[in-house]
Scaffold this motif. Structure first.
Motif, mmCIF file in Angstrom:
data_model
loop_
_atom_site.group_PDB
_atom_site.id
_atom_site.type_symbol
_atom_site.label_atom_id
_atom_site.label_comp_id
_atom_site.label_asym_id
_atom_site.label_seq_id
_atom_site.Cartn_x
_atom_site.Cartn_y
_atom_site.Cartn_z
ATOM 1 N N GLY A 131 -7.023 27.087 -12.952
ATOM 2 C CA GLY A 131 -7.763 27.236 -14.205
ATOM 3 C C GLY A 131 -9.261 27.160 -13.936
ATOM 4 N N SER A 132 -10.058 27.351 -14.990
ATOM 5 C CA SER A 132 -11.507 27.291 -14.779
ATOM 6 C C SER A 132 -12.211 26.804 -16.040
ATOM 7 C CB SER A 132 -12.060 28.664 -14.380
ATOM 8 O OG SER A 132 -12.184 29.484 -15.520
ATOM 9 N N LEU A 133 -13.490 26.458 -15.870
ATOM 10 C CA LEU A 133 -14.335 25.995 -16.977
ATOM 11 C C LEU A 133 -15.574 26.862 -17.024
ATOM 12 C CD1 LEU A 133 -14.062 22.206 -16.085
ATOM 13 C CD2 LEU A 133 -12.990 23.317 -18.068
ATOM 14 N N LYS A 134 -15.833 27.451 -18.176
ATOM 15 C CA LYS A 134 -17.046 28.249 -18.352
ATOM 16 C C LYS A 134 -18.021 27.385 -19.143
ATOM 17 C CE LYS A 134 -18.306 32.981 -19.594
ATOM 18 N NZ LYS A 134 -17.841 34.290 -20.041
ATOM 19 N N ILE A 135 -19.212 27.194 -18.600
ATOM 20 C CA ILE A 135 -20.135 26.189 -19.129
ATOM 21 C C ILE A 135 -21.412 26.842 -19.653
ATOM 22 C CG2 ILE A 135 -21.540 24.166 -18.505
ATOM 23 C CD1 ILE A 135 -18.487 23.657 -18.534
ATOM 24 N N ALA A 136 -21.737 26.531 -20.929
ATOM 25 C CA ALA A 136 -22.977 27.033 -21.546
ATOM 26 C C ALA A 136 -23.997 25.900 -21.613
ATOM 27 C CB ALA A 136 -22.679 27.562 -22.941
ATOM 28 N N ARG A 137 -25.240 26.238 -21.253
ATOM 29 C CA ARG A 137 -26.331 25.253 -21.374
ATOM 30 C C ARG A 137 -27.341 25.667 -22.439
ATOM 31 N NH1 ARG A 137 -28.536 24.323 -15.339
ATOM 32 N NH2 ARG A 137 -29.168 26.506 -15.649
ATOM 33 N N ARG A 138 -27.160 26.866 -23.011
ATOM 34 C CA ARG A 138 -28.113 27.367 -24.016
ATOM 35 C C ARG A 138 -27.305 27.824 -25.238
ATOM 36 N NH1 ARG A 138 -31.003 32.185 -20.878
ATOM 37 N NH2 ARG A 138 -28.904 32.969 -21.245
ATOM 38 N N LEU A 152 -14.828 16.699 0.900
ATOM 39 C CA LEU A 152 -15.437 15.656 0.063
ATOM 40 C C LEU A 152 -14.321 14.837 -0.582
ATOM 41 C CD1 LEU A 152 -17.834 18.097 -1.727
ATOM 42 C CD2 LEU A 152 -18.648 16.102 -0.474
ATOM 43 N N ASP A 153 -14.542 13.546 -0.710
ATOM 44 C CA ASP A 153 -13.552 12.707 -1.390
ATOM 45 C C ASP A 153 -13.348 13.211 -2.815
ATOM 46 O OD1 ASP A 153 -13.133 11.099 0.720
ATOM 47 O OD2 ASP A 153 -14.464 9.480 0.056
ATOM 48 N N GLY A 154 -12.123 13.415 -3.200
ATOM 49 C CA GLY A 154 -11.822 13.772 -4.588
ATOM 50 C C GLY A 154 -11.839 15.264 -4.883
ATOM 51 N N ALA A 155 -12.194 16.089 -3.920
ATOM 52 C CA ALA A 155 -12.262 17.542 -4.177
ATOM 53 C C ALA A 155 -10.858 18.153 -4.046
ATOM 54 C CB ALA A 155 -13.243 18.203 -3.224
ATOM 55 N N ARG A 156 -10.025 17.844 -5.023
ATOM 56 C CA ARG A 156 -8.628 18.307 -4.989
ATOM 57 C C ARG A 156 -8.556 19.825 -5.167
ATOM 58 N NH1 ARG A 156 -7.746 15.148 -9.554
ATOM 59 N NH2 ARG A 156 -6.842 17.050 -10.422
ATOM 60 N N ALA A 157 -7.561 20.433 -4.537
ATOM 61 C CA ALA A 157 -7.416 21.899 -4.595
ATOM 62 C C ALA A 157 -7.162 22.410 -6.008
ATOM 63 C CB ALA A 157 -6.281 22.325 -3.672
ATOM 64 N N ASP A 158 -6.607 21.537 -6.886
ATOM 65 C CA ASP A 158 -6.260 22.016 -8.228
ATOM 66 C C ASP A 158 -7.324 21.697 -9.277
ATOM 67 O OD1 ASP A 158 -5.886 19.306 -8.296
ATOM 68 O OD2 ASP A 158 -3.969 19.381 -9.364
ATOM 69 N N LEU A 159 -8.491 21.232 -8.859
ATOM 70 C CA LEU A 159 -9.573 21.038 -9.842
ATOM 71 C C LEU A 159 -9.975 22.392 -10.404
ATOM 72 C CD1 LEU A 159 -12.031 18.485 -8.138
ATOM 73 C CD2 LEU A 159 -10.364 18.046 -9.962
ATOM 74 N N PRO A 160 -10.233 22.460 -11.720
ATOM 75 C CA PRO A 160 -10.637 23.767 -12.257
ATOM 76 C C PRO A 160 -11.955 24.247 -11.656
ATOM 77 C CG PRO A 160 -10.832 22.040 -13.933
ATOM 78 C CD PRO A 160 -10.142 21.421 -12.756
ATOM 79 N N MET A 161 -12.041 25.532 -11.445
ATOM 80 C CA MET A 161 -13.295 26.149 -10.994
ATOM 81 C C MET A 161 -14.318 25.993 -12.122
ATOM 82 S SD MET A 161 -11.661 29.612 -9.376
ATOM 83 C CE MET A 161 -10.676 30.111 -10.789
ATOM 84 N N VAL A 162 -15.607 26.061 -11.780
ATOM 85 C CA VAL A 162 -16.660 25.917 -12.798
ATOM 86 C C VAL A 162 -17.639 27.073 -12.671
ATOM 87 C CG1 VAL A 162 -18.570 24.474 -13.628
ATOM 88 C CG2 VAL A 162 -16.482 23.384 -12.762
ATOM 89 N N ARG A 163 -18.024 27.633 -13.822
ATOM 90 C CA ARG A 163 -19.072 28.665 -13.836
ATOM 91 C C ARG A 163 -20.158 28.219 -14.799
ATOM 92 N NH1 ARG A 163 -14.114 31.498 -14.149
ATOM 93 N NH2 ARG A 163 -13.732 32.781 -12.305
ATOM 94 N N ILE A 164 -21.399 28.125 -14.323
ATOM 95 C CA ILE A 164 -22.534 27.791 -15.197
ATOM 96 C C ILE A 164 -23.172 29.120 -15.592
ATOM 97 C CG2 ILE A 164 -24.672 26.484 -15.446
ATOM 98 C CD1 ILE A 164 -22.528 24.548 -14.672
ATOM 99 N N MET A 165 -23.073 29.449 -16.876
ATOM 100 C CA MET A 165 -23.334 30.827 -17.294
ATOM 101 C C MET A 165 -24.750 31.323 -16.999
ATOM 102 S SD MET A 165 -21.283 30.649 -20.880
ATOM 103 C CE MET A 165 -21.564 32.325 -21.400
ATOM 104 N N ASP A 166 -25.771 30.632 -17.530
ATOM 105 C CA ASP A 166 -27.129 31.186 -17.417
ATOM 106 C C ASP A 166 -27.638 31.154 -15.976
ATOM 107 O OD1 ASP A 166 -27.121 28.314 -17.994
ATOM 108 O OD2 ASP A 166 -29.282 28.475 -17.729
ATOM 109 N N ALA A 167 -27.175 30.174 -15.202
ATOM 110 C CA ALA A 167 -27.605 30.099 -13.803
ATOM 111 C C ALA A 167 -26.779 31.040 -12.921
ATOM 112 C CB ALA A 167 -27.477 28.672 -13.287
ATOM 113 N N ALA A 168 -25.659 31.540 -13.476
ATOM 114 C CA ALA A 168 -24.743 32.423 -12.751
ATOM 115 C C ALA A 168 -24.279 31.784 -11.436
ATOM 116 C CB ALA A 168 -25.381 33.799 -12.516
#
Ligand code: FAD
Length: 404
Positions: free
Chosen positions: A88-95, A232-248
């Motif tokens: 899964g993934s997370l799409k993140i808006a800052r604006r 890195l400690d805690g960087a599990r393979a099933d953590l959702p991917m993250v996209r920061i929209m405006d920074a691309a």
């Protein structure tokens, strides 16, 4: 060296290899897949391998949903390995304007039957604790997204094509597609091959291959770079991917750490001719400063990018188009000349579906669904200068996540 084939596919990246696989699988045609370098060795294995289901249009969502099914059954289908994780993934808006895009995305995703949900910034950070809530104004969870090992796709399809009777010719450079009113074959550095149908799936070199036969195709080879961090400690393979929209900026788990990259503010374009005939994508000039600036830009949300140690820094040359759509299908300019290119930095994930559709288009004379938005024909009345084309391509590149 063979001298004849029913179909010659130029380029064994994800798009060419998948096309060759589905052509060979249908049976009844002799298929040759050739590459100037080793099989599947150029941009495809250098990708991030992220599958993004929430696209800007309904057609792309339908296609990527099909691609997800094909990725899941890749090994069963081709007999070749493919490691993938349904994270899964997370799409993140800052604006605020990106939050508006998320609202539109949510509506489209629900209508198209995707597993999408707007969640609070805190809930997003609980799903991936490496994401911090500071400055986040909206978050979208996309449950359908996943990622895979990019190095396995093109090679897997090529081996699968060979198992179905296709001939693989690595280290065979096509110097010209021979045209006498229609396609009659290819000239290669190892001799000519007669063929009534040729697929130009030459990735960054697509234009060069077409232009050798006086066919103009508007796409721009564009640098894309990423970093793979140490574990890195805690960087599990099933953590959702993250996209920061405006920074691309995007990040996904990889080998116990993270893989992350950015769509550059000021994209670097290449003229492949100027790089010379022996150029290999592994020798592309990289620029770590681009990633340092991106890490700085998102340090409030993804502080891990400031501290994680780099295990690998790599890049490739995908191709951008002026309207952000792939280029797929026959050119009206010359009978028998097909394209599978214009990947817009998202061609590997969709390659199984594109390959199957193009194989059907070649064999049946029409695609299984209406793919006219991708057809080379859409450019018939366009006469962009190189400068205009690059300007449009740069806009598409930087706005891949939909923010404006
Ligand atoms: C850093 C990075 C991150 C990316 N992330 C993603 C992602 O998360 N998801 C996604 O879907 N996509 C992603 N992409 C894009 C993806 O890599 C491309 O869309 C895809 O690999 C394009 O495949 P291709 O077949 O067009 O090109 P390539 O893999 O480059 O294949 C083209 C082949 O054609 C051959 N060729 C060229 N000219 C000739 C000739 N004259 N004769 C014979 N052979 C020739 C080349 O040697 C090459 O092997 C990313 C790309 C990069 C670089």
């Amino acid at each position: 060296m063979i001298s004849k084939a029913d179909v010659v596919v130029i380029g064994s990246g994800g798009l060419g290899a998948a096309t060759a696989y589905y052509l060979a699988k249908r049976g009844g045609l002799s298929v040759t897949l050739l590459d100037k370098h080793e099989i599947g060795s150029q941009t495809s294995p250098r990708a991030a391998g992220m599958v993004s289901c929430l696209r800007k249009g309904d057609l792309m969502i339908e296609l990527i949903k099909d691609a997800c099914r094909k990725i899941e059954s890749f090994t069963e289908e081709t007999g070749q390995p493919l490691d993938w994780v349904h994270s899964g993934s997370l799409k993140i808006a800052r604006r605020p304007q990106d939050a508006d895009v998320i609202a539109t995305d949510l509506e489209r995703g629900e209508r198209m039957g995707l597993d999408v949900e707007q969640i609070s910034p805190d809930a997003a950070c609980r799903l991936n604790p490496f994401l911090k809530p500071s400055g986040v104004v909206a978050a979208l969870r996309i449950g359908d997204d996943r990622y895979f090992d990019p190095a396995q796709v093109a090679v897997g399809f090529a081996r699968g094509a060979e198992a179905n009777g296709a001939v693989l010719l690595p280290k065979t450079d096509v110097t010209e597609v021979t045209v006498e009113e229609k396609v009659i074959g290819v000239q290669t550095t190892r001799g000519p091959i007669q063929a009534p149908v040729v697929v130009d799936a030459a990735g960054a070199w697509t234009r060069q291959v077409a232009e050798a036969s006086d066919i103009r195709i508007p796409l721009v080879p564009t640098r894309q770079q990423l970093i793979v961090t140490e574990a890195l400690d805690g960087a599990r393979a099933d953590l959702p991917m993250v996209r920061i929209m405006d920074a691309a900026v995007y990040i996904r788990p990889c080998q116990g750490g993270f893989l992350w990259g950015v769509y550059e503010e000021d994209p670097r374009f290449f003229d492949m001719k100027a790089l010379g005939p022996a150029f290999d994508v592994k020798d592309m000039p990289l620029d770590i400063e681009v990633l340092r600036r991106a890490a700085e830009e998102v340090k409030a949300q993804l502080p891990v990018l400031q501290t994680a140690k780099t295990r690998e820094f790599r890049g490739g040359i995908p191709t951008m188009t002026a309207d952000g759509h792939h280029i797929l299908g026959p050119t009206p300019a010359v009978k028998g000349f097909f394209f599978a290119s214009g990947c817009n930095v998202a061609g590997l994930s969709i390659s199984p579906t594109i390959g199957e559709a193009l194989a059907a288009w070649i064999i049946d004379g029409q695609p299984p669904i209406d793919l006219s938005p991708m057809s080379p024909e859409r450019f018939s009345d366009k006469n962009w200068s190189e400068q205009q084309l690059r300007r449009e391509a740069a806009w598409q590149y930087r706005h891949f996540y939909g923010s404006v």
